[in-house]
Design a protein around this motif. Sequence first.
Motif, short mmCIF file in Angstrom:
data_model
loop_
_atom_site.label_atom_id
_atom_site.label_comp_id
_atom_site.label_asym_id
_atom_site.label_seq_id
_atom_site.Cartn_x
_atom_site.Cartn_y
_atom_site.Cartn_z
N GLY A 171 -28.43 -37.56 13.54
CA GLY A 171 -28.61 -36.46 14.46
C GLY A 171 -30.06 -36.23 14.85
N THR A 172 -30.41 -34.96 15.08
CA THR A 172 -31.71 -34.63 15.67
C THR A 172 -32.71 -34.04 14.69
N SER A 173 -32.31 -33.70 13.47
CA SER A 173 -33.25 -33.03 12.57
C SER A 173 -32.92 -33.30 11.12
N SER A 174 -33.91 -33.08 10.27
CA SER A 174 -33.74 -33.16 8.82
C SER A 174 -34.72 -32.20 8.18
N ALA A 175 -34.51 -31.91 6.90
CA ALA A 175 -35.42 -31.04 6.15
C ALA A 175 -35.33 -31.41 4.68
N ALA A 176 -36.45 -31.32 3.98
CA ALA A 176 -36.51 -31.57 2.53
C ALA A 176 -36.67 -30.24 1.82
N SER A 177 -35.84 -30.01 0.80
CA SER A 177 -35.86 -28.75 0.07
C SER A 177 -36.52 -28.86 -1.30
N ALA A 178 -36.38 -30.02 -1.97
CA ALA A 178 -36.88 -30.15 -3.34
C ALA A 178 -37.20 -31.61 -3.62
N GLY A 187 -47.20 -33.68 13.55
CA GLY A 187 -47.80 -33.81 14.88
C GLY A 187 -47.30 -32.87 15.93
N GLY A 188 -46.28 -32.07 15.62
CA GLY A 188 -45.74 -31.16 16.62
C GLY A 188 -46.30 -29.75 16.49
N VAL A 189 -45.75 -28.84 17.28
CA VAL A 189 -46.11 -27.42 17.24
C VAL A 189 -44.83 -26.62 17.05
N ASN A 190 -44.98 -25.41 16.57
CA ASN A 190 -43.84 -24.53 16.43
C ASN A 190 -43.44 -24.02 17.81
N PRO A 191 -42.26 -24.40 18.32
CA PRO A 191 -41.89 -24.02 19.68
C PRO A 191 -41.56 -22.54 19.82
N PHE A 192 -41.38 -21.85 18.71
CA PHE A 192 -40.98 -20.45 18.77
C PHE A 192 -42.16 -19.49 18.69
N GLU A 193 -43.27 -19.96 18.12
CA GLU A 193 -44.46 -19.12 18.00
C GLU A 193 -45.67 -20.03 17.89
N ALA A 194 -46.48 -20.05 18.95
CA ALA A 194 -47.60 -21.00 19.02
C ALA A 194 -48.59 -20.83 17.88
N SER A 195 -48.74 -19.60 17.38
CA SER A 195 -49.71 -19.36 16.32
C SER A 195 -49.17 -19.66 14.93
N ALA A 196 -47.88 -19.96 14.84
CA ALA A 196 -47.27 -20.21 13.53
C ALA A 196 -47.53 -21.65 13.09
N SER A 197 -47.42 -21.89 11.79
CA SER A 197 -47.66 -23.22 11.25
C SER A 197 -46.57 -24.18 11.72
N PRO A 198 -46.94 -25.42 12.07
CA PRO A 198 -45.95 -26.41 12.48
C PRO A 198 -45.28 -27.11 11.31
N ALA A 199 -45.63 -26.75 10.08
CA ALA A 199 -45.05 -27.40 8.90
C ALA A 199 -44.90 -26.40 7.77
N PRO A 203 -43.84 -34.11 17.58
CA PRO A 203 -44.44 -33.94 18.91
C PRO A 203 -43.39 -33.93 20.01
N ASN A 204 -43.76 -33.36 21.14
CA ASN A 204 -42.94 -33.41 22.36
C ASN A 204 -41.54 -32.82 22.15
N ASN A 205 -41.49 -31.68 21.44
CA ASN A 205 -40.22 -31.00 21.21
C ASN A 205 -39.18 -31.92 20.59
N GLY A 206 -39.63 -32.76 19.67
CA GLY A 206 -38.74 -33.73 19.05
C GLY A 206 -37.93 -33.19 17.89
N GLY A 207 -37.92 -31.87 17.71
CA GLY A 207 -37.17 -31.29 16.62
C GLY A 207 -37.95 -31.30 15.32
N THR A 208 -37.25 -31.16 14.21
CA THR A 208 -37.91 -31.13 12.90
C THR A 208 -37.47 -32.32 12.07
N ARG A 209 -38.36 -32.71 11.17
CA ARG A 209 -38.04 -33.75 10.20
C ARG A 209 -38.55 -33.29 8.83
#
Length: 316
Positions: free
Chosen positions: A90-97, A32-44, A62-68
């Motif tokens: 904390g504020t973020s997470s990421a799945a690698s595999a 539901g969010g957007v890429n805060p560094f480049e508006a045209s880039a994929s958010p996922a 959404p709302n600059n809530g970081g990444t999950r």
Amino acid sequence: MTRLKLTMSLLFSIVPLGVQTRYVVTDLGSLGGVNPFEASASPASAQSINNAGQVAGYSYLPNNGGTRGFRTAPNSPINPATDAIPTLGGTSSAASAINSSGQVAGYAKLANGHTHAMRVDADGSVHDLGLLSGTVDFSLANGINDLGQVTGASWHSTPASGAPCFSLGGSVAFETAANSAMGVGSDLGTLLSNCRGSDGYAIDASGRVVGYSAFGNVGDPVQHAMVYIPGTGMRDLGVLGGSVRFPAASGINAVAYGINSSGQIVGQSTYNGAPDYTDTHAFLTTTAGGPMTDLGTLGGSFSAAFGINEIGRAHV
């Protein structure tokens, strides 16, 4: 488990139609969010897919809530209500595999802002995989096999007796026991007698880990692809070539990203005659300790292979 490198969250399905093959592209959406560094880039970004069609990766909130991190249902787009992976406080997470049962390996922020490797089980329970040792509070996970063994990198301390290492620690590859945090025996070391650094990117059903390790001279190392074989140790897979030595991590270097059950390994490496030290070629080995075969390019100066299936077809 197949590792993907996609900048957009898309699911590609292959549907046989007689002698033809039809590719169906499914937009997986985002959290539901957007890429805060480049508006045209994929958010996922999708990082991995299992045989059931579950996809794992990360997305902006959404709302600059970081990444999950996220894990989808089989052959389904991202559902923001159910698919977001929690943090470790904390504020973020990421799945690698992701493995065939839906277990996910990745990393997340702690309440203190540091990053730890984590495993998320099929029931949604989140497990902090901890650290190897040392004073730097850092680890991350890149791969998981169907037994629940995880590989990645963690800070470790070099023993005081390790004079060639100047008694300095570093970030090295690890391998956990099945469904366990890091513990005794998880430290895979490096090709330089546990000096400098290494990282694990993928792990197969027998516990073999592929990635990279520092190699050569402790004071001026290069980076070689490696495979760690339980009971045998870490083996040097070498490089395709190259001439630039500084900086070492961007000069002569190779990294292995994938391994199949036959022991075939793929990755990328610098090569002789490269116009720039950032240019690499994809490589393939025929066995877990075999020499690299240069897979070349489609006419340019760069290629990389990120995964390989059971019949030896590489994802380049």
